[in-house]
Design a protein around this motif. Structure first.
Motif, PDB file in Angstrom:
ATOM      1  N   GLU A  20      18.795  -2.277  -6.591  1.00  0.00           N
ATOM      2  CA  GLU A  20      19.305  -0.992  -6.118  1.00  0.00           C
ATOM      3  C   GLU A  20      20.717  -0.805  -6.616  1.00  0.00           C
ATOM      4  O   GLU A  20      21.512  -1.738  -6.640  1.00  0.00           O
ATOM      5  CB  GLU A  20      19.273  -0.935  -4.593  1.00  0.00           C
ATOM      6  N   ASP A  21      21.017   0.414  -7.053  1.00  0.00           N
ATOM      7  CA  ASP A  21      22.384   0.793  -7.377  1.00  0.00           C
ATOM      8  C   ASP A  21      22.596   2.224  -6.880  1.00  0.00           C
ATOM      9  O   ASP A  21      21.767   2.742  -6.121  1.00  0.00           O
ATOM     10  CB  ASP A  21      22.700   0.614  -8.872  1.00  0.00           C
ATOM     11  N   GLU A  22      23.665   2.860  -7.296  1.00  0.00           N
ATOM     12  CA  GLU A  22      23.965   4.192  -6.767  1.00  0.00           C
ATOM     13  C   GLU A  22      23.009   5.278  -7.263  1.00  0.00           C
ATOM     14  O   GLU A  22      22.923   6.348  -6.649  1.00  0.00           O
ATOM     15  CB  GLU A  22      25.417   4.591  -7.078  1.00  0.00           C
ATOM     16  N   HIS A  23      22.234   4.996  -8.331  1.00  0.00           N
ATOM     17  CA  HIS A  23      21.359   6.012  -8.924  1.00  0.00           C
ATOM     18  C   HIS A  23      19.870   5.775  -8.711  1.00  0.00           C
ATOM     19  O   HIS A  23      19.094   6.730  -8.675  1.00  0.00           O
ATOM     20  CB  HIS A  23      21.620   6.118 -10.428  1.00  0.00           C
ATOM     21  N   LYS A  43      17.286   8.052  -6.956  1.00  0.00           N
ATOM     22  CA  LYS A  43      17.647   8.441  -5.591  1.00  0.00           C
ATOM     23  C   LYS A  43      17.684   9.960  -5.455  1.00  0.00           C
ATOM     24  O   LYS A  43      17.541  10.482  -4.354  1.00  0.00           O
ATOM     25  CB  LYS A  43      18.971   7.808  -5.192  1.00  0.00           C
ATOM     26  N   LYS A  44      17.838  10.648  -6.561  1.00  0.00           N
ATOM     27  CA  LYS A  44      17.760  12.109  -6.571  1.00  0.00           C
ATOM     28  C   LYS A  44      16.282  12.494  -6.539  1.00  0.00           C
ATOM     29  O   LYS A  44      15.482  11.996  -7.329  1.00  0.00           O
ATOM     30  CB  LYS A  44      18.414  12.659  -7.839  1.00  0.00           C
ATOM     31  N   HIS A  62      18.777   5.805 -17.474  1.00  0.00           N
ATOM     32  CA  HIS A  62      19.167   4.723 -16.570  1.00  0.00           C
ATOM     33  C   HIS A  62      17.929   4.072 -15.941  1.00  0.00           C
ATOM     34  O   HIS A  62      17.883   2.840 -15.790  1.00  0.00           O
ATOM     35  CB  HIS A  62      20.114   5.256 -15.498  1.00  0.00           C
ATOM     36  N   THR A  66      17.098   0.217 -16.466  1.00  0.00           N
ATOM     37  CA  THR A  66      16.928  -0.616 -15.274  1.00  0.00           C
ATOM     38  C   THR A  66      15.607  -1.377 -15.336  1.00  0.00           C
ATOM     39  O   THR A  66      15.549  -2.573 -15.026  1.00  0.00           O
ATOM     40  CB  THR A  66      17.002   0.244 -14.001  1.00  0.00           C
TER      41      THR A  66
END
Length: 121
Positions: A20-23, A43-44, A62, A66
């Motif tokens: 998991e990251d911010e995106h 996440k969007k 990304h 990932t």
């Protein structure tokens, strides 16, 4: 929102999160189709690939980067893995929040599904 994956992102529904990251968030598929089968989701909320815009270009890149990093960390990058986006019902999409399937741990065939074709009249 009534989206299953948005609920996983919000931690309202548990998942076996592997990254998991911010995106993005990545987690094991609950119905694996290979020895290793995980999903990478943004996440969007974006319902289908048909809904992506120019501003989503980096996000999709990304997601793919990932997937490759996780495959390397899971020890399957060398032998290989398959990545798949499904789009809408005929493409096999069942959750309407884009997600990248990553499948590995066995040799994959092609085509992945041998449909019974109707004979011409």
């Amino acid at each position: 929102m009534d989206c299953l994956f948005c609920k996983i992102i919000a931690k309202d529904i548990p998942a076996q999160v592997i990254y998991e990251d911010e995106h993005v968030i990545a987690f094991n598929d609950i119905n694996p189709q290979a020895p290793l089968h995980f999903l990478v989701i943004p996440k969007k909320h974006i319902s289908t690939l048909n809904d992506i815009t120019e501003e989503d270009r980096e996000l999709l890149g990304h997601m793919i980067m990932t997937a490759g990093k996780i495959a390397l960390n899971q020890g399957v990058a060398e032998d290989g893995y398959r990545t798949v986006f499904n789009c809408n019902s005929h493409g096999g999409q069942t959750v309407y929040h884009i997600h990248l399937h990553v499948l590995a741990g066995k040799a994959m065939g092609w085509p992945p599904y041998q449909a019974t074709l109707k004979q011409p009249l």
